[in-house]
Design a protein around this motif. Structure first.
Motif, PDB file in Angstrom:
ATOM      1  N   LEU B  57       0.895  -1.193   0.142  1.00 17.78           N
ATOM      2  CA  LEU B  57       0.228  -0.105  -0.026  1.00 17.78           C
ATOM      3  C   LEU B  57       0.781   1.247  -0.016  1.00 17.78           C
ATOM      4  CD1 LEU B  57      -3.154  -0.653   2.507  1.00 17.78           C
ATOM      5  CD2 LEU B  57      -2.887  -1.050   0.016  1.00 17.78           C
ATOM      6  N   GLU B  66      -3.848  -0.098 -11.611  1.00 15.83           N
ATOM      7  CA  GLU B  66      -5.029  -0.121 -11.529  1.00 15.83           C
ATOM      8  C   GLU B  66      -5.755   0.251 -12.968  1.00 15.83           C
ATOM      9  OE1 GLU B  66      -7.666   0.971  -8.487  1.00 15.83           O
ATOM     10  OE2 GLU B  66      -6.800  -0.479  -6.888  1.00 15.83           O
ATOM     11  N   ALA B  80      -9.329  -5.659  -8.699  1.00 13.48           N
ATOM     12  CA  ALA B  80      -8.888  -5.811  -7.181  1.00 13.48           C
ATOM     13  C   ALA B  80      -9.724  -6.863  -6.449  1.00 13.48           C
ATOM     14  CB  ALA B  80      -9.550  -4.362  -6.756  1.00 13.48           C
ATOM     15  N   PHE B  82     -10.876  -6.722  -3.747  1.00 16.77           N
ATOM     16  CA  PHE B  82     -11.869  -6.271  -2.951  1.00 16.77           C
ATOM     17  C   PHE B  82     -13.088  -6.133  -3.904  1.00 16.77           C
ATOM     18  CE2 PHE B  82      -8.088  -3.917  -1.471  1.00 16.77           C
ATOM     19  CZ  PHE B  82      -7.462  -4.802  -0.860  1.00 16.77           C
ATOM     20  N   VAL B  83     -13.586  -7.268  -4.421  1.00 22.34           N
ATOM     21  CA  VAL B  83     -14.840  -7.277  -5.377  1.00 22.34           C
ATOM     22  C   VAL B  83     -15.978  -8.205  -4.771  1.00 22.34           C
ATOM     23  CG1 VAL B  83     -13.750  -6.128  -7.560  1.00 22.34           C
ATOM     24  CG2 VAL B  83     -13.914  -8.671  -6.884  1.00 22.34           C
ATOM     25  N   LYS B  85     -18.281  -8.448  -1.318  1.00 23.17           N
ATOM     26  CA  LYS B  85     -18.743  -8.130  -0.502  1.00 23.17           C
ATOM     27  C   LYS B  85     -18.587  -9.043   0.962  1.00 23.17           C
ATOM     28  CE  LYS B  85     -21.592  -4.082  -0.837  1.00 23.17           C
ATOM     29  NZ  LYS B  85     -22.521  -3.325  -1.399  1.00 23.17           N
ATOM     30  N   THR B  91     -10.421  -8.439   3.374  1.00 28.20           N
ATOM     31  CA  THR B  91     -10.017  -7.184   2.904  1.00 28.20           C
ATOM     32  C   THR B  91      -9.632  -6.228   4.157  1.00 28.20           C
ATOM     33  OG1 THR B  91     -11.897  -7.120   1.227  1.00 28.20           O
ATOM     34  CG2 THR B  91     -10.940  -5.040   1.573  1.00 28.20           C
ATOM     35  N   GLU B  92     -10.168  -6.086   5.112  1.00 30.13           N
ATOM     36  CA  GLU B  92      -9.897  -5.361   6.051  1.00 30.13           C
ATOM     37  C   GLU B  92      -8.518  -5.933   6.540  1.00 30.13           C
ATOM     38  OE1 GLU B  92     -12.863  -4.675   8.931  1.00 30.13           O
ATOM     39  OE2 GLU B  92     -11.694  -3.500  10.184  1.00 30.13           O
ATOM     40  N   VAL B  95      -5.775  -4.752   4.172  1.00 33.54           N
ATOM     41  CA  VAL B  95      -5.661  -3.184   4.318  1.00 33.54           C
ATOM     42  C   VAL B  95      -4.487  -2.793   5.433  1.00 33.54           C
ATOM     43  CG1 VAL B  95      -6.394  -0.713   4.431  1.00 33.54           C
ATOM     44  CG2 VAL B  95      -7.306  -2.612   2.807  1.00 33.54           C
ATOM     45  N   ASN B  96      -5.108  -3.598   6.650  1.00 37.38           N
ATOM     46  CA  ASN B  96      -4.528  -3.365   8.003  1.00 37.38           C
ATOM     47  C   ASN B  96      -2.911  -3.816   7.875  1.00 37.38           C
ATOM     48  OD1 ASN B  96      -6.515  -2.368   9.622  1.00 37.38           O
ATOM     49  ND2 ASN B  96      -7.453  -4.239   9.919  1.00 37.38           N
ATOM     50  N   SER B 100      -2.381  -5.037  -0.742  1.00 40.78           N
ATOM     51  CA  SER B 100      -3.452  -4.930  -1.700  1.00 40.78           C
ATOM     52  C   SER B 100      -3.186  -6.245  -2.783  1.00 40.78           C
ATOM     53  CB  SER B 100      -3.755  -3.869  -2.205  1.00 40.78           C
ATOM     54  OG  SER B 100      -2.709  -3.479  -3.321  1.00 40.78           O
ATOM     55  N   TYR B 102      -4.636  -8.228  -6.476  1.00 38.47           N
ATOM     56  CA  TYR B 102      -5.623  -8.151  -7.675  1.00 38.47           C
ATOM     57  C   TYR B 102      -5.330  -9.705  -8.404  1.00 38.47           C
ATOM     58  CZ  TYR B 102      -4.988  -3.274  -7.059  1.00 38.47           C
ATOM     59  OH  TYR B 102      -5.006  -1.903  -6.493  1.00 38.47           O
TER      60      TYR B 102
END
Lengths: 406, 194
Positions: B57, B66, B80, B82-83, B85, B91-92, B95-96, B100, B102
């Motif tokens: 990140l 992207e 990504a 993160f698509v 739900k 995802t979290e 990111v933490n 990231s 793909y």
């Protein structure tokens, strides 16, 4: 963590100014808010941290906020925009080589975008005839005013941005180097990056983008819709803090102090004098020339700069459809429109901002001294706005507007 | 068809990339490519044809990557991670941890789940290593400051080492400051008196 502790993301660009000043000068504290600003290196990070809830709000590109709500090219993140952080501040810069070629075709320093565009079109044509490599332009994000302004200017000049040239994304931080090494022939970006390219002797500023679209929108405060709904007091507090910060920022007397704050490494980390020049609407277009005054180049508060015009969101949507980033539908149009929340702005600033317009929309046309009627029923005169090619954007007919581009 | 996925790591941090690469190889993923040169990013991706791409990140080239995926006709469209739900937790966590991912469209989620978990845990390990290293470095710096301040006090006030240290500690306690802060003040003041 209490609801009054906010974590807000930003990107080191000139228009983080209002957000930074809101915190540094205590305007957020006045509202009882304790705001922590977190610097990010990419727009993708801002988006992802908004999504997972690291950020309650963030500095965002106007079109990016709309794209989040629409879920274009990504997971849908409902975002609301209760206030704009300013207008303008972008420019288009050409490499020295490209600028020389454009000059041979009639471009000259400080000429209008029509003259510059015609010259560029001839260069593009000539390169195609000679079977030379296509020109490549850099911009910072697919869902950005930079991308749409650059494309608008190219297309109006008879250059197809998807067929006749290449557009690539490069982060602001790396643009000047990319220009120096010939990786790109030009770029469209916010300050201070155009000026830094000029000072480095690697580029010439062709046009400020507010010559392409006068009083054009730029960054906004984007809030997660869910958070905004649950925290109306905090949202109102942020609106007031940013509005007061914007008033402070727009005052010429404060520009030296503002430039000093922004020059700190934890904010922008660029030379004070270059930041101050852009703040006072001046640009040195080429090395060895005196800085020129560009009227309303970067506006932080006057000209209703903080009002979140829903018509801006609609224009962004029109360009997303025009450039095939998404489909047209009445439903998506409504989602885009509803992202910009003039109602939140009005509620928070009713007693403070005497110039709040009654309408959420404005027609974009090239007319000087236009009037907007505010809630006190007095007329406000704005500077000339609209597009350089005199095309009119009527927010009541977005579909017709999109079709008019063919 | 081989069951092995091709994994591309985009990371300018040599150590972190190595930590991740080792972890993936240990877990049986042999097809791992690391890219550090950002200039030819697209070409490397086209040549590698990865199924999964990891990028940290901190890398400003995320936006570049992207857009490449959106416009490129040569790259199989990775999207990504993160698509979905249903995967907000993952995802979290990613990111933490500061990474990231793909993933090429259409790839089954189960196949990348373990890779993703492993990557996240490796990033966490690296973060921990780095924060420990930072702490050690900081402690070293602080000790250097204290030593210099002690030296100044010993010379200027004719104290022995123990007395000089006691004096610094007392000042720190009285002023409610860290020992290193007091030491820094002594050093700064000494420079002014020169």
């Amino acid at each position: 963590m209490t609801p009054n502790n906010l974590i807000v993301g930003f990107v080191p660009l000139l228009d983080c100014a209002t957000l930074v000043v809101a915190v540094e000068k205590g305007f957020t504290a006045q509202e009882g808010l304790e705001v922590t600003l977190v610097r990010e290196t990419s727009w993708a990070n801002i988006r992802d941290r908004m999504m997972v809830g690291h950020f309650d709000a963030a500095q965002m590109l106007g079109p990016m906020a709309v794209a989040c709500s629409l879920g274009v090219g990504q997971l849908t993140i409902p975002v609301v925009v209760p206030i704009s952080l300013g207008l303008g501040g972008n420019a288009i810069t050409a490499s020295n080589t490209l600028w020389e070629q454009m000059k041979e075709q009639g471009a000259h320093l400080n000429a209008d975008p029509i003259t510059q565009g015609q010259a560029l079109q001839k260069v593009v044509q000539q390169r195609a005839n000679r079977q030379q490599l296509q020109l490549t332009f850099g911009m910072v994000y697919p869902f950005s005013c930079h991308n749409y302004e650059l494309r608008y200017w190219l297309a109006s000049s008879g250059i197809d941005p998807d067929r006749d040239v290449q557009l690539i994304v490069i982060p602001p931080l790396l643009l000047v180097d990319a220009l120096r090494h010939g990786q790109i022939d030009g770029f469209c970006v916010g300050e201070p990056w155009n000026s830094l390219a000029v000072e480095a002797g690697v580029g010439t500023i062709v046009n400020a983008t507010n010559e392409i679209w006068r009083l054009s929108p730029e960054k906004v405060l984007g809030c997660r819709a869910e958070w905004a709904k649950q925290h109306p007091q905090q949202v109102a507090g942020m609106i007031r803090a940013i509005y007061r910060a914007a008033q402070w920022c727009d005052d010429v007397e404060n520009h030296a102090a503002l430039a000093t704050i922004l020059a700190k490494p934890r904010y922008i980390g660029a030379p004070v004098e270059i930041l101050q020049r852009a703040l006072s609407c001046k640009l040195r277009l080429a090395l060895g020339t005196a800085p020129m005054h560009i009227p309303e180049f970067f506006v932080m508060n006057r000209q209703l700069a903080n009002f979140p015009w829903a018509s801006h969101a609609l224009w962004f949507y029109s360009q997303m459809v025009r450039w095939k980033q998404c489909e047209y539908s009445a439903k998506l149009l409504e989602v885009a429109r509803a992202t910009y929340r003039a109602d939140l702005y009005r509620n928070a600033l009713m007693l403070i901002d005497e110039s709040i317009p009654m309408t959420d929309y404005k027609t974009e046309r090239a007319v000087a001294g236009r009037y907007v009627v505010n809630e006190k029923n007095s007329a406000l005169t704005l500077s000339p706005e609209g597009f350089f090619d005199s095309r009119v954007f009527e927010p009541t007919d977005v579909e017709g507007y999109i079709k008019s581009f063919g | 068809m081989s069951d092995s996925l091709r994994i591309l790591i985009v990371d300018q941090n040599v150590t972190r990339a190595a930590v991740l690469e080792d972890g993936l190889r240990e877990a049986g993923h042999r097809d791992v490519v690391v890219v550090r040169d950002m200039q030819n990013l697209l070409k490397r991706i086209v040549d590698t044809e990865p199924d999964v791409i990891f990028i940290d990140l901190e890398n400003p080239n995320r936006d570049v990557l992207e857009q490449m995926f959106q416009v490129s006709r040569t790259v199989q469209r990775p999207i990504a991670m993160f698509v979905d739900k249903s995967d907000v937790g993952m995802t979290e966590a990613a990111v933490n941890a500061g990474v990231s991912a793909y993933v090429v469209d259409g790839l089954k989620k189960e196949r990348i789940h373990s890779i993703l978990e492993l990557t996240i845990s490796r990033f966490k390990v690296f973060n921990q290593l780095r924060s420990e290293l930072d702490k050690t470095k900081q402690q070293l710096e602080e000790r250097k400051l204290v030593d210099r301040a002690k030296g100044i006090l010993m010379k200027e006030r004719g104290l022995n080492e123990e007395q000089a240290y006691a004096l610094l500690r007392k000042a720190a306690m009285n002023e409610n400051l860290k020992l290193s802060q007091v030491a820094q003040s002594v050093i700064t003041a000494a420079k002014l008196f020169k």
